[in-house]
Motif scaffolding. Sequence first.
Motif, PDB file in Angstrom:
ATOM      1  N   PHE A  10       0.854  -1.229   0.101  1.00 41.59           N
ATOM      2  CA  PHE A  10      -0.030  -0.001   0.036  1.00 41.59           C
ATOM      3  C   PHE A  10       0.893   1.091   0.026  1.00 41.59           C
ATOM      4  O   PHE A  10       1.882   1.193   0.921  1.00 41.59           O
ATOM      5  CB  PHE A  10      -0.960  -0.064   1.219  1.00 41.59           C
ATOM      6  CG  PHE A  10      -2.021  -0.861   1.101  1.00 41.59           C
ATOM      7  CD1 PHE A  10      -3.365  -0.207   0.812  1.00 41.59           C
ATOM      8  CD2 PHE A  10      -1.854  -2.075   1.305  1.00 41.59           C
ATOM      9  CE1 PHE A  10      -4.351  -1.164   0.816  1.00 41.59           C
ATOM     10  CE2 PHE A  10      -3.053  -2.969   1.282  1.00 41.59           C
ATOM     11  CZ  PHE A  10      -4.451  -2.350   0.848  1.00 41.59           C
ATOM     12  N   THR A 178      -4.545   0.785   4.982  1.00 40.11           N
ATOM     13  CA  THR A 178      -4.436   2.113   4.676  1.00 40.11           C
ATOM     14  C   THR A 178      -3.998   3.104   5.654  1.00 40.11           C
ATOM     15  O   THR A 178      -3.100   3.644   5.588  1.00 40.11           O
ATOM     16  CB  THR A 178      -5.717   2.629   4.041  1.00 40.11           C
ATOM     17  OG1 THR A 178      -6.133   1.473   2.716  1.00 40.11           O
ATOM     18  CG2 THR A 178      -5.608   4.038   3.544  1.00 40.11           C
ATOM     19  N   PRO A 216      -3.843   5.878  -1.009  1.00 39.69           N
ATOM     20  CA  PRO A 216      -2.900   4.533  -0.890  1.00 39.69           C
ATOM     21  C   PRO A 216      -3.490   3.787  -2.243  1.00 39.69           C
ATOM     22  O   PRO A 216      -4.447   3.592  -2.588  1.00 39.69           O
ATOM     23  CB  PRO A 216      -3.520   3.871   0.191  1.00 39.69           C
ATOM     24  CG  PRO A 216      -3.993   5.179   1.116  1.00 39.69           C
ATOM     25  CD  PRO A 216      -4.675   6.237   0.143  1.00 39.69           C
TER      26      PRO A 216
END
Length: 227
Positions: A10, A178, A216
């Motif tokens: 991410f 995230t 992200p």
Amino acid sequence: MLRKDIRLPFMATALFGALLIAVPQAQAKPGPKTSHELHVQAQSSLDVAPDMARLNARLWERTPAVARSEADNDTQALGDARDQLESRTGDLIRALEDAGVESRDIQAGSLNVRPEIISRSQQSDDAEDQVRTQVERPVSVTIRDLERLPRILDALTAAGVDALDGVEYDLKDRDAATDKALSKALERARHKAELMADTLEVKLGDVTNVEETQPPHLHTAYHDDAR
């Protein structure tokens, strides 16, 4: 066999704004202090193992090829192809449930019907194209236990799916990953700001502005032992 060290990076980017006193406190002249802003940008990636996946498969049946002028009258063949497709779809769903997939995780899409031109006769100027009709139904499978993936793939193969459009890996809780990636980006931004302030021998003040400049990004990477 798919190894378990699959990772999903991410990416998160944050803009760190900090209040920076331009001169050391000991050398500051009397009066209002002049302040400047130090803008720092940082990026971080977080590797997390996926805990779910999605499979997209397709089943189809085709009618026998006929001359184009006869295609509109070939309703019996089209009905037979549709019935055969529905029967195969039912068999596939039962096979997936036997492999441990819950019914709520199996989605059969809308029926797609389209004609196909498969050949053109060159024997005479007035020869007609040969056409057939394909009826197709997509099936999507959500896998919440990756340990079942090999068995589910075997079930799809045994059921004779006509196309398997790959495996898409994902996370059940993307928000948690995230948030963690963004937190790491902010920590790196603060560290960079503190390092710059120490190097310049100036005082770092309070944060004045923080922005997420890049959402992200989910990227799937994996290793296959068969390679």
